[in-house]
Design a protein around this motif. Sequence first.
Motif, mmCIF file in Angstrom:
data_model
loop_
_atom_site.group_PDB
_atom_site.id
_atom_site.type_symbol
_atom_site.label_atom_id
_atom_site.label_comp_id
_atom_site.label_asym_id
_atom_site.label_seq_id
_atom_site.Cartn_x
_atom_site.Cartn_y
_atom_site.Cartn_z
ATOM 1 N N GLU A 1 0.848 -1.194 0.000
ATOM 2 C CA GLU A 1 0.000 0.000 0.000
ATOM 3 C C GLU A 1 0.880 1.239 0.000
ATOM 4 O OE1 GLU A 1 -2.983 0.269 2.998
ATOM 5 O OE2 GLU A 1 -3.697 -1.787 2.717
ATOM 6 N N GLU B 1 0.210 5.539 0.459
ATOM 7 C CA GLU B 1 -0.657 6.701 0.671
ATOM 8 C C GLU B 1 0.226 7.931 0.827
ATOM 9 O OE1 GLU B 1 -3.880 6.811 0.521
ATOM 10 O OE2 GLU B 1 -4.295 4.643 0.453
ATOM 11 N N HIS B 2 -0.256 9.074 0.328
ATOM 12 C CA HIS B 2 0.527 10.298 0.479
ATOM 13 C C HIS B 2 -0.395 11.495 0.598
ATOM 14 C CE1 HIS B 2 -0.361 10.914 -3.792
ATOM 15 N NE2 HIS B 2 0.036 12.166 -3.639
ATOM 16 N N GLN B 3 0.149 12.570 1.170
ATOM 17 C CA GLN B 3 -0.573 13.827 1.309
ATOM 18 C C GLN B 3 0.421 14.975 1.197
ATOM 19 O OE1 GLN B 3 -2.347 14.208 5.185
ATOM 20 N NE2 GLN B 3 -0.419 13.950 6.287
ATOM 21 N N TYR C 1 4.634 10.533 2.728
ATOM 22 C CA TYR C 1 4.166 9.235 2.233
ATOM 23 C C TYR C 1 4.133 8.246 3.390
ATOM 24 C CZ TYR C 1 4.826 10.597 -2.671
ATOM 25 O OH TYR C 1 4.732 11.214 -3.899
ATOM 26 N N THR C 2 3.189 7.323 3.311
ATOM 27 C CA THR C 2 3.139 6.175 4.217
ATOM 28 C C THR C 2 3.050 4.919 3.362
ATOM 29 O OG1 THR C 2 2.030 7.435 5.954
ATOM 30 C CG2 THR C 2 1.913 5.045 6.078
#
Length: 243
Positions: free
Chosen positions: A75, A77-79, A108-109
């Motif tokens: 997976e 995910e980012h912001q 990012y994760t």
Amino acid sequence: MKICSNPNCESSFLFGDNKTTCPFCHAPLIDNNGAAITQQLITPVDVVFDSEPEEDRPFISCSLGSVECTGRIIEIEHQALFYSKIHKLFNTIIRGEPFQLAHQSVEYTIRVEPIVDGIPTEVTDFCLYGNYLGRLQVGDEVHIKAKDCGHRRIARSIVNLSTGSPVKPGLQISAPVIRTALLAVLMAIVILAYLLVQLVASGAVTALFISLIAAIMPIIICIVGLGFLFRSIFPSRRRRRRW
């Protein structure tokens, strides 16, 4: 030889008899009666996955706050957030985040699972700061070196084993560099303050101040005398009174 029992699995590899599950879809393997015919046309997947023994590559190893992990990304995910420079500096000093020189602060994760022949039993997360867009994809095998901050693991360096290249973020300054520079500035201020207190206590500052006054006083007297002399030579005209 064995093949995958999942009809939706796109794997066309042949597996050895010691394998029990498909490494792609984790479905059980079944015997292939036509393996002897197609063995010369298809490369067994054992050659691909057993080039390096799995036991020689541990999933996670920890040592003195540092973490090393070798696994597969499942997976991402980012912001992107807009922070002021003071806010970014606070996050760098207190939370250990790199100071990003761009206007946006990108985080990012990624979730990583071990590379195993069966169903993974553990996963872990890593925090990445900077621009990693397009250089990490789901399914890539990576080797990560990170700093364990207790509540999260901040990645320091990443090597994409699938592409064989290191993955680096954009322009940023690491937290240890900023913390070291700040500590050096604080130490310099403390040393200067200590020297100033010692000068005042020893009386050197008072002597210096008296010497400075003694050197400047004749100049001040000369300037004042020249001012009186100039006013005596060129008297100012008084305004006439109107009756």
